[in-house]
Design an enzyme around this catalytic site. Structure first.
Site, PDB file in Angstrom:
ATOM      1  N   THR A   1       0.833  -1.205   0.000  1.00 30.15           N
ATOM      2  CA  THR A   1       0.000   0.000   0.000  1.00 30.15           C
ATOM      3  C   THR A   1       0.868   1.255   0.000  1.00 30.15           C
ATOM      4  O   THR A   1       0.557   2.252  -0.657  1.00 30.15           O
ATOM      5  CB  THR A   1      -0.961  -0.019   1.206  1.00 30.15           C
ATOM      6  OG1 THR A   1      -1.835  -1.138   1.036  1.00 30.15           O
ATOM      7  CG2 THR A   1      -1.788   1.246   1.320  1.00 30.15           C
ATOM      8  N   GLN A   2       1.981   1.189   0.705  1.00 28.72           N
ATOM      9  CA  GLN A   2       2.902   2.335   0.675  1.00 28.72           C
ATOM     10  C   GLN A   2       3.395   2.587  -0.750  1.00 28.72           C
ATOM     11  O   GLN A   2       3.492   3.724  -1.205  1.00 28.72           O
ATOM     12  CB  GLN A   2       4.092   2.084   1.599  1.00 28.72           C
ATOM     13  CG  GLN A   2       3.694   1.960   3.070  1.00 28.72           C
ATOM     14  CD  GLN A   2       4.912   1.723   3.954  1.00 28.72           C
ATOM     15  OE1 GLN A   2       5.976   2.287   3.745  1.00 28.72           O
ATOM     16  NE2 GLN A   2       4.754   0.874   4.954  1.00 28.72           N
TER      17      GLN A   2
ATOM     18  N   LYS B   1       1.481   3.461  10.999  1.00 31.95           N
ATOM     19  CA  LYS B   1       2.567   3.264  10.038  1.00 31.95           C
ATOM     20  C   LYS B   1       2.165   3.791   8.655  1.00 31.95           C
ATOM     21  O   LYS B   1       2.932   4.492   7.996  1.00 31.95           O
ATOM     22  CB  LYS B   1       2.844   1.762   9.940  1.00 31.95           C
ATOM     23  CG  LYS B   1       4.155   1.399   9.342  1.00 31.95           C
ATOM     24  CD  LYS B   1       4.337  -0.089   9.579  1.00 31.95           C
ATOM     25  CE  LYS B   1       5.635  -0.614   9.074  1.00 31.95           C
ATOM     26  NZ  LYS B   1       5.729  -2.041   9.410  1.00 31.95           N
TER      27      LYS B   1
ATOM     28  N   CYS C   1     -34.998 -13.300 -20.645  1.00 35.02           N
ATOM     29  CA  CYS C   1     -34.476 -13.027 -21.980  1.00 35.02           C
ATOM     30  C   CYS C   1     -34.260 -14.320 -22.773  1.00 35.02           C
ATOM     31  O   CYS C   1     -35.223 -14.867 -23.303  1.00 35.02           O
ATOM     32  CB  CYS C   1     -33.222 -12.166 -21.890  1.00 35.02           C
ATOM     33  SG  CYS C   1     -32.906 -11.304 -23.436  1.00 35.02           S
TER      34      CYS C   1
ATOM     35  N   GLY D   1     -33.877 -17.022 -21.485  1.00 35.32           N
ATOM     36  CA  GLY D   1     -34.717 -17.931 -20.695  1.00 35.32           C
ATOM     37  C   GLY D   1     -36.147 -17.946 -21.214  1.00 35.32           C
ATOM     38  O   GLY D   1     -36.799 -18.991 -21.259  1.00 35.32           O
TER      39      GLY D   1
ATOM     40  N   HIS E   1     -34.919  -7.774 -18.836  1.00 39.19           N
ATOM     41  CA  HIS E   1     -34.078  -8.235 -17.716  1.00 39.19           C
ATOM     42  C   HIS E   1     -34.556  -7.595 -16.412  1.00 39.19           C
ATOM     43  O   HIS E   1     -34.115  -6.483 -16.073  1.00 39.19           O
ATOM     44  CB  HIS E   1     -32.622  -7.833 -17.963  1.00 39.19           C
ATOM     45  CG  HIS E   1     -31.964  -8.621 -19.044  1.00 39.19           C
ATOM     46  ND1 HIS E   1     -31.198  -9.736 -18.787  1.00 39.19           N
ATOM     47  CD2 HIS E   1     -31.985  -8.469 -20.386  1.00 39.19           C
ATOM     48  CE1 HIS E   1     -30.753 -10.232 -19.937  1.00 39.19           C
ATOM     49  NE2 HIS E   1     -31.221  -9.490 -20.909  1.00 39.19           N
TER      50      HIS E   1
ATOM     51  N   GLU F   1     -33.734  -8.199 -13.501  1.00 40.76           N
ATOM     52  CA  GLU F   1     -32.690  -8.089 -12.466  1.00 40.76           C
ATOM     53  C   GLU F   1     -32.076  -6.695 -12.384  1.00 40.76           C
ATOM     54  O   GLU F   1     -31.565  -6.281 -11.349  1.00 40.76           O
ATOM     55  CB  GLU F   1     -31.585  -9.142 -12.678  1.00 40.76           C
ATOM     56  CG  GLU F   1     -30.674  -8.949 -13.888  1.00 40.76           C
ATOM     57  CD  GLU F   1     -31.204  -9.589 -15.164  1.00 40.76           C
ATOM     58  OE1 GLU F   1     -32.441  -9.765 -15.270  1.00 40.76           O
ATOM     59  OE2 GLU F   1     -30.393  -9.910 -16.056  1.00 40.76           O
TER      60      GLU F   1
HETATM   61  N1  GLN Z   1     -29.423 -14.291 -27.404  1.00 37.80           N
HETATM   62  C1  GLN Z   1     -30.729 -13.778 -27.253  1.00 37.80           C
HETATM   63  C2  GLN Z   1     -30.990 -12.543 -28.102  1.00 37.80           C
HETATM   64  O1  GLN Z   1     -30.071 -11.910 -28.570  1.00 37.80           O
HETATM   65  C3  GLN Z   1     -31.008 -13.466 -25.797  1.00 37.80           C
HETATM   66  C4  GLN Z   1     -30.223 -12.321 -25.271  1.00 37.80           C
HETATM   67  C5  GLN Z   1     -30.172 -12.280 -23.754  1.00 37.80           C
HETATM   68  O2  GLN Z   1     -30.511 -13.239 -23.078  1.00 37.80           O
HETATM   69  N2  GLN Z   1     -29.714 -11.182 -23.202  1.00 37.80           N
HETATM   70  O3  GLN Z   1     -32.113 -12.179 -28.319  1.00 37.80           O
END
Ligand code: GLN
Length: 548
Positions: free
Chosen positions: A195-196, A227, A391, A393, A521, A523
């Protein structure tokens, strides 16, 4: 706070990468927000790629997509989750994107025929982007996380930007070094010397850190604080101990205990009320409580490089599962399941999937492991195990349904079977031309798009009765509308669609404990204090399945 009073904090890394600079930056922002300040953050990646969108997930990990469609680094996800704010294009830059703007400006005579030089023009472009991000958010404080480690050749121009800004406004810019203190196994003792050296590297580019945040496996003791203070020219109160934490959500509390927010405000001359840490304390209490478990299996493919890369590639998915699990009082137990192995061994698949309370198929690209994912979806559908598809999925769930319920055995996506007799997933119209021209960079359907929810659908119930939602996308392929009537006839419900009714956004099965998939997505919009509705519904259903 007026424009001239905006404050900036550069966060740089010392010794090595991967020590949690992003989480530290996000946590500092959380502390400042907890004081009532308006905070934003900019992530700088030193590579030449214009964005990570075209990079292999093994190279980069997750590509986080902002509402306005910027493909960016997972640290933006951390900032959004910790600040509970949407960020955008102006919050992300790479060396490639900075050079691209400068070169384009030069080509259009934007520099009026002057010689355009690496210094100062590149750092000036960096500074103008940072101030634009600050203005856009009307931020009292803007954090700038410089990717990589000090001493590396490739981030030097960003450190130069920090130096120039500091010179220009000495009372408004801080530099924080997040460094690592190893405890070598053979010694069993924490070492401060790396780190120094990191501090000296910063000094050599004209920067003196105002604070050093010391990441390590253990707490830093007083003698080492002294230190480092002595050798790095930083007062002992500004040498902060940040040992490994059980969860990233512990970090704001830890930094609060070390009075990081207070020290920063003092240095920047900002007067605020104290930090309101109650929400973070409550979150920590909920997440660390020994609640009942909920076992979620994520069936993915990026396994050849080991667990680290895998979990990195699905970072927001993991966080979204955690947020939802905590909200329903469960302890998330996530297992990583290799879809490729399921292609060889259906027995292994059954053995593994039967243990789970919920099965999640995240986004993805390409052919590897796809047949295994389709089998896992079939298992979830037939055995009535809660399922969430994201997606790819969703696309694979539609393929599975077309093959096994409609009986089109060769149905596929043209992404991997261009000549399939039943292209139930195909390239979106607008993408055809782009693919022909090899125009790959930043050209997917990206960011927020509206989705209309069908009345009385599961999706609408999950989104609290909303008629229209906005969620973030990243895809080129879509459900082929030609097949939609036949799929509907056989019981698959299209409960979310683009407003013009052409693009499938959400599918669901009414007679299943939970079988929902989205083209977007979910998430990316999940936050620790407000989980995404699809994740919440999924984890709730999974928790219902598990009685103990
Ligand atoms: N491969 C797929 C597409 O392009 C899904 C993309 C993804 O899951 N982000 O549509």
């Amino acid at each position: 706070m007026s424009k001239t009073r905006r404050k900036f904090i550069f966060v740089t890394g010392g010794v090595m990468s991967g020590v949690g600079k992003g989480v530290t930056t996000a946590s500092i922002g959380a502390l400042l927000r907890a004081r009532g300040l308006r905070v934003t953050a900019v992530k700088i990646d030193p590579y030449v790629n214009v964005d990570p969108g075209t990079m292999n997930p093994v190279e980069h990990g997750e590509v986080f997509v902002t509402a306005d469609g910027q493909e960016s680094d997972q640290d933006l996800g951390n900032y959004e989750r910790f600040f509970d704010t949407d960020l955008g294009r102006e919050n992300y830059m790479t060396t490639g994107s900075v050079y691209l703007s400068v070169i384009e400006r030069e080509r259009s005579m934007g520099y009026g025929g002057k010689t355009v030089e690496v210094v100062p023009h590149i750092p000036l472009e960096v500074i103008s982007r940072i101030t634009a991000a600050a203005d856009r958010a009307n931020a009292d404080v803007t954090l700038i996380e410089v990717g990589g480690t000090v001493g590396e050749y490739q981030n030097i121009l960003f450190l130069e930007a920090c130096r120039m800004m500091r010179l220009d406004r000495p009372n408004d810019v801080l530099a924080i070094l997040v460094s690592y203190l190893p405890v070598p196994g053979t010694l069993g003792e924490m070492k401060t010397k790396p780190t120094q050296y990191a501090c000296r590297s910063l000094n050599s580019v004209g920067l003196q850190p105002d604070m050093i945040i010391c990441r390590s496996t253990h707490l830093l003791d007083e003698s080492r604080k002294r230190k480092l203070s002595m050798n790095c020219n930083v007062s002992p109160e500004d040498v902060i101990s940040a040992p490994d934490a059980p969860s990233i959500y512990n970090v704001p509390i830890r930094l609060h205990e070390e009075r990081v927010g207070e020290r920063i405000c003092k240095k920047l001359g900002i007067k605020t009320k104290g930090e309101r840490m109650k929400p973070w304390e409550d979150l920590l209490a909920t997440s660390s409580k020994q609640a009942k478990q909920v076992r979620i299996g994520i069936v993915g493919k990026y396994f050849s490089t080991g667990d680290f890369t895998l979990s990195d590639a699905y970072l927001s998915v993991i966080e979204a599962v955690k947020h939802a699990a905590w909200a329903v009082g469960r302890k998330p137990e996530i297992s990583w399941l290799n879809s490729e192995a399921y292609e060889q061994s259906p027995a292994q698949m059954k053995r593994e999937l039967a243990q789970l309370d919920g099965i999640l198929i995240p986004g993805g690209f390409g052919s590897r492991g796809v047949e295994g994912k389709i089998r896992a979806i079939q298992y979830a559908r037939e055995k009535k195990i809660p399922f969430l598809g994201i997606c790819y999925g969703l696309q694979l769930a539609v393929i599975e349904y077309t093959r096994h319920v409609l009986g089109y055995a060769h149905a596929h996506t043209t992404e991997i079977a261009p000549k399939t007799p039943n292209p139930v997933i195909h390239l979106m119209n607008e993408q055809e031309e782009r693919m022909k021209n090899h125009d790959y960079g930043g050209t997917m359907r990206l960011g927020n798009y509206p989705c209309v929810l069908a009345p009385h659908s599961i999706a609408q119930r999950l989104y609290g009765g909303a008629a229209l939602i906005q969620e973030r996308h990243r895809h080129r392929f879509e459900v082929n509308p030609e097949y939609v009537p036949r799929l509907m006839e056989k019981g698959l419900r299209f409960s979310g669609q683009s407003p013009d009714g052409t693009l499938a956004e959400i599918i669901e099965l009414p007679k299943h404990p939970f079988f929902v998939a989205s083209q977007f997505h979910p998430e990316f919009t999940s936050r620790p204090f407000s989980p995404n509705p699809l994740f919440l519904g999924f984890v709730k259903a999974a928790s219902g399945k598990r009685k103990h």
